[in-house]
Structures are given as C-alpha cells and as structure tokens.
Design an enzyme around this catalytic site. Structure first.
Site, short mmCIF file in Angstrom:
data_model
loop_
_atom_site.label_atom_id
_atom_site.label_comp_id
_atom_site.label_asym_id
_atom_site.label_seq_id
_atom_site.Cartn_x
_atom_site.Cartn_y
_atom_site.Cartn_z
N SER A 34 0.80 -1.43 0.12
CA SER A 34 0.11 0.07 -0.08
C SER A 34 0.82 1.33 -0.10
O SER A 34 0.54 2.19 -0.63
CB SER A 34 -0.90 0.00 0.97
OG SER A 34 -1.85 -1.28 1.32
N GLU A 55 4.33 -0.80 14.71
CA GLU A 55 4.69 0.29 14.14
C GLU A 55 5.68 0.89 15.34
O GLU A 55 6.73 1.37 14.81
CB GLU A 55 3.46 1.23 13.99
CG GLU A 55 2.58 0.80 12.57
CD GLU A 55 1.74 -0.49 13.02
OE1 GLU A 55 1.61 -0.64 14.43
OE2 GLU A 55 0.76 -1.00 12.17
N ARG A 163 -3.34 8.16 -0.67
CA ARG A 163 -3.70 6.84 -1.56
C ARG A 163 -4.33 6.87 -3.04
O ARG A 163 -3.85 6.20 -3.91
CB ARG A 163 -4.98 6.03 -0.78
CG ARG A 163 -5.56 5.12 -1.42
CD ARG A 163 -6.67 4.52 -0.63
NE ARG A 163 -7.30 3.10 -1.14
CZ ARG A 163 -7.86 2.97 -2.31
NH1 ARG A 163 -8.52 3.81 -2.75
NH2 ARG A 163 -8.42 1.54 -2.65
C1 TPP Z 1 -2.43 -0.76 13.89
C2 TPP Z 1 -2.45 -1.33 12.33
N1 TPP Z 1 -1.49 -1.54 11.49
C3 TPP Z 1 -1.92 -1.79 10.32
C4 TPP Z 1 -3.15 -1.93 9.69
C5 TPP Z 1 -3.48 -2.41 8.34
N2 TPP Z 1 -4.04 -3.72 8.24
C6 TPP Z 1 -5.23 -3.88 7.89
S1 TPP Z 1 -5.61 -5.44 7.72
C7 TPP Z 1 -4.02 -6.12 8.18
C8 TPP Z 1 -3.45 -7.43 8.26
C9 TPP Z 1 -4.27 -8.13 9.19
O1 TPP Z 1 -3.94 -9.54 9.24
P1 TPP Z 1 -4.77 -10.43 10.07
O2 TPP Z 1 -4.68 -10.03 11.57
O3 TPP Z 1 -4.24 -11.82 10.06
O4 TPP Z 1 -6.09 -10.24 9.72
P2 TPP Z 1 -7.01 -11.36 8.73
O5 TPP Z 1 -6.01 -12.40 7.97
O6 TPP Z 1 -7.94 -12.17 9.57
O7 TPP Z 1 -7.75 -10.44 7.84
C10 TPP Z 1 -3.20 -4.75 8.14
C11 TPP Z 1 -1.62 -4.84 8.32
C12 TPP Z 1 -4.21 -1.60 10.70
N3 TPP Z 1 -5.33 -1.76 10.42
N4 TPP Z 1 -3.76 -1.28 11.94
#
Ligand code: TPP
Ligand code: MG
Lengths: 312, 273
Positions: A34, A55, A163
């Site tokens: 992204s 982070e 974005r």
């Molecule tokens: C603090 C934070 N960092 C980054 C993100 C961006 N983000 C959204 S979903 C995601 C991946 C999540 O993976 P997971 O917890 O395994 O979820 P699932 O596989 O169940 O969709 C990221 C990095 C976020 N929402 N919040």
C-alpha cells in the site's frame, strides 16, 4: 487529459532511485503493497526489514539503524504512524536521528475505509516536534523529488502521501523548483492567495479558475513543506494580495492553517480563512464525496477566498 | 439447540452476504471475513446472550471484532441475527451508511467496539470484562483477533494484564488463517509456537478447527467452562474459505472480485443465477 497519479507511487519510485546508496534501508509494517515500498523490497530484500504489524517497534528499529550510519525510510498508513508518536518524539526527534517516516493514505481523501483510517491530525502532531521536517506533497513528481532530497538530510522527517490518484502538476517543469522548505507559486494573482498542500493543491487551482470567472485573481501556492514553513513567501503574498486562504485535507487545528495563522499572528495579521476538516471525524465515502462532505473541494475553497477578501 | 447443519446453513448465507457486500462496494476485506464466519456464526447462534431488538441492553455479552477490517463477516451475522436488515448490508462503504468500512459502535447497532486499528480490541475487552466483574454480572466478553494482528505489542500487554487480573470472563477467538496484509505470516513475521506463547502468558488454551461446526462448538464450550482466568481458542482457518480462488490467497485480503469471479463465487455458494 490531465495525467493522474497517486503520490504514494512517487514515494515508491524515489526509494528505488535512491537504492544506489548502500546506506538506504527500508522498514515495513505489513503495508508495503500500500505504501509502495514493495518495489524497493523486491529489488533489495537484504536492505528491507519486515517489522510485521508493529509500528512502534519499527520506528525504534529505524532509530537504531540511523544511529549506526544507515538512512532508514519507514512507512505505514499515516494513521498508524500515530501510534508510534512517542517513539518518534523520544526515540527519533530528541536525539535528532535521520529517520524518514512516511505515512500513506492520509486524510479523508483515503475514502471508504472510514474514519479509523483517515488521519486528519498527523501534520499537526509531527509539526510540534523539534528537528522534524514535515512534508505533504501535492503530486507524484514532487513526492519523488522531495523524498530524494530527504535522503540527504541529517534530520528526521515525516511525509504524508495519499492513496488516491490526483493530477500530476510538475510533469514538464524543471525539478529544481521543488525544494524542501520552499513553497511553489503555481499561479500569480493579486486579490487573494490560496496556500494549499497535498491533494487540495489541485482543488485550489480549480478554485482559482472558478474565481477568475468572477473576475477575482488568485495566487495559488503549493506549500508542500509544512515545517520549516516558507514564511518569506507568505509575507510576499500577504503583502501582494491582502487576504489569504489555507486549504488542507487535515483538521483546521494545528496543520497548515494553524502554522500560517501562528505566523500571521505575530506579523501582518492579514485576514486568513482556513479550509480544513472542521474538528470532526470522517466516515466511509469516495474521495470526491469526502471532499464535498468535509467542505474541502474547489467550491468551498472559492467561497473561503471571497470571505477572506471581504475581510480586507 | 441449533444443530451443526443449521449453523452451516447460516454460515453459507453469511458467505453470500460477504461476497455481495465486497463486490458491490468493489472494496473491502473478503479473506478475513470468510475465514472468521463459521466462528462468528456459532458464537452468535449458540453462545452470546444478546437481544437483537435491544442492542444496548446493559447486561448483554460483549463481542469485540478487533480485526475490524473483517467487517463484512460481522455485518452478515448481525443481519442474520436481526440486529440490522439485509438491506442495510447495501450501505457497506457507502457514504452515510451504517455499515462503515470498519465496524464502528457509533454507526451500527450490535457493534460494541469502534475498530480499524489493529491491536486495540483485547485491551478494550479487558476493560469491559473488569467492568462486568465490578458490576457483579456474569456477562462475558469475547474478542476476535487476527493472527497478523497479534504481532502488535499492545496485544501482549493486554494478554499479560488479563491473566494478572484473573479475568475468567474474558475470552479470545484467534482466527489463525496464516495470512496478513502483504503476504503469509510466515514471510512477514514468524510467530513460532502461538499456543505456547498464550500458555506462557497464563491463559487457558485450546486449539480447534475453525471450519468444523462440531469443533467450534466444543471450543466455545471450553471458553464457557474455563472461569479461573482468561481463555483463548486458536482456530485453524483458511483465509477466503468457501470461494476456491480466494482460499489461501493473500491477494484477497483486501480486494474485491470482478464480475466473472463474482458469478463463480455465487455458483460455489449454491446461489442459482
Ligand atoms: C495498527 C494497524 N496497522 C496496520 C493496519 C493495516 N492492516 C489492515 S488488515 C491488516 C492485516 C491483518 O491481518 P490479520 O490480523 O491476520 O487479519 P485477517 O487475516 O484475519 O484478515 C493490516 C496490516 C491496521 N489496520 N492497523
Ligand atoms: Mg490473518
């Protein structure tokens, strides 16, 4: 047709171009696809550090590398940089380490992800930190140029990218007009000066067109560097126009508008109208819907310009 | 009692809602919604003490979707439970709609946490669990975490603190689908022995198959019976479960199907054109 590109693509491109310098390293927090650091990761996996979804850790790993002679570029969404604010403050800014933090997907323009993803306070908070340069470029070309300039700096920085695609403004101009700390005068008029940053610079240009129909001549400034602020240029256009408008996809509190207001309060006191998110959170919507809902688009900027003129 | 077959049918309907929402919006997160939906279905249908007609009923059990991007899954089960209508699902990611991109307690009935930033839900759940204890109430808190999400340090602050405070009314369901945003967890951040980590933090731990209703119901029973401290079920799941081309495919973490893919998904879910 206007060429459209996202500023985050300019960031990704710059990292690739910087890679000849072996000291350049990239840190990611599971958002490389992204923020566009993924191109660097693919080309230089050995100089890319995956920090997982962490982070706070990422910021201090970057600080440690900077203290060891590397030039780290760390990125995530603008909103998620904020959870590492204290790491940025105490671990990066205080020791003045050249860590370059990039927050992509900034502002309400980021769209349907909704309020949790729409950072509208990042420029304000990073601006309060000594030593930190704060940048919010308006197009992909200036993002690329400014990112490359940051690599030569010995201080930390925060850059916000967006974005969604916006018009490319600097395709056929000499890149030397794009300098950290120097606002760019895109249009010269004597009735009002619109000082904008990021995705609202192209809206400001449209606002100037709307005003021109009514015989109002606007100066338009791309104030890509929020800190250090180009106060010289602000003084010049205040003097010339006698009324100002700031425009940003950010809270009206503490960002570009706040910075300009702070400067004016101790100098000319020129009338200023601030276009920004009016102390509220966003919601899910398309980018253009958000600019309308939040009162940030060209029509709103033109209205603010007339109000500012009327206060002369 | 709802039978396993009935649960499977509700989950199938929810999968149709999920794909519909993401396709219509041409945005959103199908992968983690499809991996969690069997778990959510069983949780809502067999465990949660809630009142769809009275979503703010004070003594309700709390469910916190900490991985708030997987909102289509939650909206789907809320619609099947009657908290919202099936028509409400059309407002997903639409300006002014109650189905915001990430679940939000200010916008949608039945949502108890404003999510979207990962790593926050368990701490919030710890708060609702302590509040229940102070109230002298038996109400339970359930938190759904993603496996990528548990890379956030704050999750482990909450894990340690919940065990310290012996919060037997706090229950976690971990959606172990092995994929996060950019790629497989194994590539992004290896987590080694996840059950051992939670055990070491003082939690009651059980591993289950997150797509077998029988196994899920057993896991939820385990959570209900473990009251001496916080408990977690680690559900082995498949990201994108139920749609062949989305299964185990990191590209469908946050991408919508195109027209052709949509038609195929509907066929696979047994919806006739
Ligand atoms: C603090 C934070 N960092 C980054 C993100 C961006 N983000 C959204 S979903 C995601 C991946 C999540 O993976 P997971 O917890 O395994 O979820 P699932 O596989 O169940 O969709 C990221 C990095 C976020 N929402 N919040
Ligand atoms: Mg996952």
């Amino acid at each position: 047709m206007t060429k459209m590109e996202a500023t985050r693509d300019g960031y990704g491109q710059a990292l690739l171009e910087l890679a000849d310098n072996e000291k350049i390293v990239v840190l990611e927090a599971d958002l490389g696809k992204s923020t566009k650091s993924l191109h660097f990761r693919k080309a230089h996996p050995e100089r890319t550090v995956s920090c997982g979804i962490g982070e706070q850790n990422m910021l201090l790993v970057a600080a440690g590398m900077a203290a060891s002679g590397y030039i780290p570029f760390a990125s995530t969404f603008a909103i998620f940089t904020e959870r590492a604010f204290e790491q940025m403050r105490n671990g990066v800014a205080r020791p003045n380490l050249p860590v370059h933090l990039c927050g992509s997907h900034g502002g309400t323009h980021t769209g349907t992800d909704g309020s949790s993803a729409q950072s509208i306070e990042d420029l304000a908070i990073y601006r309060t930190l000594p030593n930190v340069t704060v940048i919010h470029p308006s197009d992909s070309v200036s993002t690329r140029v400014l990112t490359k300039q940051l690599a030569a700096s010995s201080s930390p920085s925060y850059m916000r990218t967006a974005r969604n695609k916006t018009p490319v403004l600097y395709d056929d101009v000499g890149e030397d007009i794009i300098q950290i700390g120097k606002g760019i005068e895109l249009q010269n008029g004597s009735d009002v000066a619109i000082i904008a940053c990021g995705v609202l610079v192209s809206e400001a240009l449209k606002a100037a067109d709307l005003l021109a129909i009514e015989g109002i001549h606007a100066t338009v400034i791309d104030m890509h560097t929020i800190k250090p602020l180009d106060t010289k240029l602000i003084d010049v256009v205040s003097e010339r126009c006698g009324s100002l408008v700031t425009a940003e996809d950010h809270s009206i509190i503490g960002g570009l508008g706040g910075a300009v207001a702070e400067h004016l309060s101790t100098t000319s006191g020129t009338p200023l109208e601030r276009v920004g998110v009016n102390d509220r959170f966003g919601e899910s919507g398309q980018a253009h819907e958000m600019l309308e809902l939040m009162g940030l688009n060209a029509a709103h900027i033109a209205l603010a310009a007339k109000k500012s003129i009327s206060r002369k | 009692m709802t039978t396993a077959d009935e649960l499977r049918e509700v989950a199938r309907k929810c999968r149709v809602h999920i794909v519909d929402m993401v396709y219509r919006a041409q945005a959103g997160h199908p992968g983690g919604s499809l991996s969690e939906i069997d778990l959510l279905t069983a949780l809502y249908k067999t465990q949660l003490n809630i009142r769809p007609s009275e979503p703010k009923w004070e003594d309700r059990d709390r469910f916190i979707l900490s991985k708030g991007h997987a909102s289509p899954g939650m909206y789907a089960i809320l619609a099947e439970m009657g908290f919202i209508s099936v028509e409400d699902l059309e407002s997903y990611r639409v300006l002014g709609g109650i189905c915001q991109g990430h679940v939000d307690m200010k916008w949608c009935p039945g949502v108890d946490f404003s999510a979207g930033s990962l790593g926050m839900g368990l701490s919030f759940g710890m708060g609702t669990a302590i509040a229940a204890r102070l109230d002298g109430s038996d109400r339970q808190t359930y938190v759904m975490l993603g496996d990528g999400e548990i890379q956030e340090g704050s999750v482990w602050e909450a894990a340690m603190a919940s065990a310290h405070h012996e919060l037997g009314n706090l229950n976690v369901i971990l959606d172990r689908n092995r994929i996060q945003n950019d790629d497989f967890c194994e590539t992004q951040m290896r987590m080694f022995d996840i059950p051992a980590k939670w055990k070491a933090f003082g939690w009651n731990v059980m591993e289950i198959d997150g797509h077998s209703m029988e196994s899920i119901v057993e896991g939820l029973e385990f959570l209900a019976q473990s009251n001496d401290g916080p408990s977690i079920i680690i559900a082995q799941t498949v990201k994108g479960k139920g749609i062949s081309y989305m299964e185990d495919n990191p590209s469908f973490h946050g991408a919508a199907p195109n027209e052709e893919q949509y038609a195929q998904a509907m066929k696979e879910l047994g919806v006739s054109a």
